[in-house]
Scaffold this active site. Structure first.
Site, PDB file in Angstrom:
ATOM      1  NE  ARG A  54     -22.982  -3.563   3.651  1.00 46.03           N
ATOM      2  CZ  ARG A  54     -21.739  -3.748   3.208  1.00 46.03           C
ATOM      3  NH1 ARG A  54     -20.761  -4.029   4.050  1.00 46.03           N
ATOM      4  NH2 ARG A  54     -21.478  -3.614   1.907  1.00 46.03           N
ATOM      5  CE  LYS A  68      -4.361   1.506   2.036  1.00 48.42           C
ATOM      6  NZ  LYS A  68      -5.514   1.082   2.852  1.00 48.42           N
ATOM      7  CD  GLU A  97     -19.494  -1.339   8.586  1.00 43.70           C
ATOM      8  OE1 GLU A  97     -19.646  -2.437   8.019  1.00 43.70           O
ATOM      9  OE2 GLU A  97     -18.599  -0.534   8.267  1.00 43.70           O
TER      10      GLU A  97
HETATM   11  C1  LIG Z   1     -19.315  -1.055   4.719  1.00 43.55           C
HETATM   12  C2  LIG Z   1     -18.057  -0.225   4.709  1.00 43.55           C
HETATM   13  N1  LIG Z   1     -17.424   0.020   5.864  1.00 43.55           N
HETATM   14  C3  LIG Z   1     -16.310   0.775   5.887  1.00 43.55           C
HETATM   15  C4  LIG Z   1     -15.796   1.297   4.722  1.00 43.55           C
HETATM   16  C5  LIG Z   1     -14.577   2.214   4.771  1.00 43.55           C
HETATM   17  N2  LIG Z   1     -13.443   1.635   4.060  1.00 43.55           N
HETATM   18  C6  LIG Z   1     -13.147   1.964   2.829  1.00 43.55           C
HETATM   19  S1  LIG Z   1     -11.787   1.204   2.256  1.00 43.55           S
HETATM   20  C7  LIG Z   1     -11.561   0.416   3.759  1.00 43.55           C
HETATM   21  C8  LIG Z   1     -10.408  -0.484   3.969  1.00 43.55           C
HETATM   22  C9  LIG Z   1     -10.335  -1.484   2.864  1.00 43.55           C
HETATM   23  O1  LIG Z   1      -9.169  -2.273   3.058  1.00 43.55           O
HETATM   24  P1  LIG Z   1      -8.739  -3.195   1.851  1.00 43.55           P
HETATM   25  O2  LIG Z   1      -9.909  -3.878   1.288  1.00 43.55           O
HETATM   26  O3  LIG Z   1      -7.634  -4.016   2.360  1.00 43.55           O
HETATM   27  O4  LIG Z   1      -8.244  -2.169   0.716  1.00 43.55           O
HETATM   28  P2  LIG Z   1      -6.867  -1.371   0.636  1.00 43.55           P
HETATM   29  O5  LIG Z   1      -7.245   0.088   0.941  1.00 43.55           O
HETATM   30  O6  LIG Z   1      -5.918  -1.951   1.622  1.00 43.55           O
HETATM   31  O7  LIG Z   1      -6.412  -1.533  -0.777  1.00 43.55           O
HETATM   32  C10 LIG Z   1     -12.563   0.753   4.632  1.00 43.55           C
HETATM   33  C11 LIG Z   1     -12.665   0.261   6.020  1.00 43.55           C
HETATM   34  C12 LIG Z   1     -16.500   1.029   3.530  1.00 43.55           C
HETATM   35  N3  LIG Z   1     -16.107   1.560   2.336  1.00 43.55           N
HETATM   36  N4  LIG Z   1     -17.605   0.274   3.544  1.00 43.55           N
END
Ligand SMILES: Cc1ncc(C[n+]2csc(CCOP(=O)(O)OP(=O)(O)O)c2C)c(N)n1
Ligand SMILES: CC(=O)[C@@H](O)[C@H](O)COP(=O)(O)O
Ligand SMILES: [Mg+2]
Length: 623
Positions: free
Chosen positions: A394, A281, A366
């Site tokens: 959610r 990342k 959630e």
């Molecule tokens: C239901 C929901 N909860 C929280 C989020 C906030 N959110 C967006 S990206 C993320 C982390 C995603 O991590 P990953 O899938 O590993 O992607 P990376 O950013 O590491 O590429 C979160 C918690 C969301 N988009 N949707």
């Protein structure tokens, strides 16, 4: 410049193989430069440049279906599908979205924004493909953070008996927004770092490649054996095989050739197959590599230093919540804080540092978080679930079924309530007053300023005896109205200015707007009452009845959709008491509101002071 040759879907396949590293570098620099001006999701996108290129080499986005989980990491996909120019207006009103949008491109197969949906959607598309007798690849790309969402396991379970090809690319960078949590991430780090497995792979592969003709075939055979070995040896690996899901990897997410080869192999599998890709990342930009959490979502920044271009001069609503939680955490020994992978965004980082044993990050889950809080409450704790308004959608049934039915003392700290701006339709927190107010036993509150936010949380923690939701917006906190600080009493509103003619019934962030409307009205000779309707539920029926009897026009003001919102409930009440006082509802339209700056969106939706003033005067004159 190789990037100049990328102008429409498929152009990457015309780039000579030896120019691909240059293209990756140019895409990376392009993202850094563009996002330094517009802001956006930088770190996640920098990590998947090569992965996305490999996908666009192995699959045809004009025919095959690529589904991006959350979709915040789809910028390279957008570049490779002819949308370079869109980055100048990224996330601006009328400009390109920061997430996949079917309305934006036929190469965006499924709109995403909320996490953990890509495998369910992909499986649905696979089933549709097979029923239609069509032939194309379906690829869901999901991060390790998103894989902590429960929907993923529902989908994997449902994919178990699939007999046709479905590819799941697991983008594993060890990070959610913060460090990843949960059993899966532990299992993954074992897989990722199992030296034995990696050494076996490298040494064997090198040796076998020397073989004339059969080299690749031999590598493939050993790999399959090793994969089977791994799934048997690695306790967790068997999990996927038991679900009937093949596992390939882990493969280096910076090595385009290796990924393309694995994707080509994955196409041959008759059933679901996971390709585990290891990425970094923030790759290629020092500050983002060092601070991937800080650069997950960023505003405009200085490329040289990584420092934000816009200095933060005022506290956010989130900062005030954070301070209250830390203070109450010292006073209330059974106060717990819960987040669904959003510790930083919801302001719980300090609480986590001060009271680690009373802080719970449940991953992007959630619905689980709500019921987990119900369990904490039953166990004698006072849980505060800090969550963004749109993500709490959610956990709707869990709020009804597990918290409010039992009337448990759970506090919902609902951040990003109202328009959030740049993230657009999936993230606007514009439904919570509606979906919360309809739940029996739920108390719904919205503070006018930072002092009231603090007072509300203290009331919710110390005085409330059932579920309480407190909603507040994204961004700088309101620090007006310090002179008004009536003690918080359940179901009691706060009358700020008590006059006649027109009565503004304002909720939360709209109290500031009401003040601006009142100033305009008084400049034009109208007298104007302002009521801070800080309890959206229960309504202050006594005050509402009095206002209805003493004014010629009532105006409700809320940053929520019309249907089922505050204004709707006021109208229902007035109807029930037989009042015919003219009432104007100022709310957001019952619609999905696209990305843009919050101020611009408020004007577009006519809930800015100027628009409301105009509507009030024309209505009043027309009485
Ligand atoms: C239901 C929901 N909860 C929280 C989020 C906030 N959110 C967006 S990206 C993320 C982390 C995603 O991590 P990953 O899938 O590993 O992607 P990376 O950013 O590491 O590429 C979160 C918690 C969301 N988009 N949707
Ligand atoms: C992609 C995603 O869902 C999160 O990164 C979200 O964009 C964070 O929003 P804030 O910037 O309001 O914290
Ligand atoms: Mg991740």
């Amino acid at each position: 410049m190789v990037l100049e040759k990328i102008n429409q879907p498929g152009d990457i396949r015309k780039i000579p193989h030896d120019q691909l590293p240059q293209l990756a570098e140019e895409i990376r620099q392009f993202l850094i430069e563009k996002l330094s001006m517009t802001g956006g999701h930088l770190a996640s996108n920098l990590g998947v440049v090569e992965l996305t290129m490999a996908l666009h080499l192995a699959f045809d986005p004009a025919k095959d279906r690529l589904i991006w989980d959350v979709g915040h990491q789809s910028y390279t996909h957008k570049i490779l599908t002819g949308r370079k120019e869109g980055f100048t207006s990224l996330r601006k009103l009328g400009g390109m979205s920061g997430f996949p949008k079917r309305s934006e491109s036929s190469c965006d197969v499924f709109d995403t924004g909320h996490s953990s949906t890509s495998i369910s959607a992909g499986l649905g598309i696979v089933r549709a493909r097979d029923l239609a007798g069509e032939k194309y690849s379906v690829v869901s790309i999901i991060g390790d953070g998103s894989a902590t969402g429960g929907m993923v396991y529902e989908a994997i379970n449902n994919a178990a008996n699939l007999k046709t090809n479905f590819i799941i690319v697991f983008n594993d960078n060890g990070m959610s927004i913060s460090r990843n949590v949960g059993g899966l991430s532990t299992y993954l780090s074992d897989l990722r770092t199992s030296e034995g497995y990696t050494d076996l792979k490298k040494a064997t592969e090198d040796a076998l490649r020397q073989l004339p003709i059969a080299g690749d075939w031999a590598v493939e055979r050993v790999r399959r054996t090793k994969n089977n070995l791994k799934t048997i040896l690695m306790p967790g690996g068997a999990l996927l095989e038991n679900f009937g899901i093949k596992y390939f990897g882990p493969v280096d997410g910076a090595n385009i050739d290796q990924m393309v080869r694995l994707f080509e192999n994955a196409k041959k599998v008759d059933g679901p197959v996971i390709v585990h890709v290891r990425t970094k990342k923030g790759k290629g930009f020092g500050p983002a590599e060092r601070m991937p959490e800080r650069f997950h979502g960023t505003g405009p920044f200085d490329i040289e230093t990584g420092l934000p271009k816009v200095k933060k001069t005022k506290a956010d609503w989130t900062d005030v919540f954070s301070t209250v939680m830390c203070k109450e955490g010292a006073r209330v020994p059974n106060l717990c804080a819960v987040t669904a992978a959003m510790a930083e965004g919801t302001g719980l980082r300090r609480f986590r540092g001060m009271y680690p044993e009373r802080f719970f990050d449940v991953g992007i889950a959630e619905e689980h978080a709500v019921t987990f809080c119900a369990g904490l409450a039953v166990g004698g704790m006072i849980p505060v679930f800090a969550v963004y308004s749109s993500f709490l959608q959610r956990g709707f049934d869990q709020m009804i079924h597990d918290v409010c039915l039992q009337n448990l003392h759970v506090v919902f700290a609902i951040d990003r309530a109202g328009l959030v701006g740049a993230d657009g339709e999936t993230h606007q927190g514009i439904f919570d007053l509606s979906y919360l107010s309809l739940i029996p036993n739920m108390t719904v509150m919205a503070p006018k300023n930072k002092w009231e936010l603090a007072d509300m949380f203290r009331w919710a923690i110390h005085k409330a005896d059932g579920p309480v939701a407190i909603r507040y917006p994204r961004g700088s906190v309101c620090d007006s109205f310090q002179e008004f600080r009536a003690p918080v009493e359940k179901g009691r509103w706060e009358v700020l200015y008590d006059e006649s003619d027109i009565c503004l019934l304002a909720v939360g962030s709209m109290v500031q707007t009401a003040l601006e409307v009142r100033q305009r009205l008084r400049q034009n000779g109208y007298s104007c009452t302002i009521v801070n309707c800080r309890f959206v539920k229960p309504l202050d029926e006594e005050t509402l009845t009095r206002m209805a009897g003493e004014h010629k026009l009532l105006v409700t003001m809320e940053e929520n959709v019309h249907s089922g919102g505050f204004g709707s409930r006021v109208l229902e009440y007035l109807c029930a008491i037989g009042s015919c006082v003219p009432t104007l509802v100022c709310a957001l339209p019952d619609a999905y509101i696209e990305h843009g700056s919050v101020d611009v969106l408020k004007k577009e939706c006519c809930i800015d002071a100027e628009s409301i003033y105009g509507k009030v005067v024309s209505r009043f004159i027309g009485l």
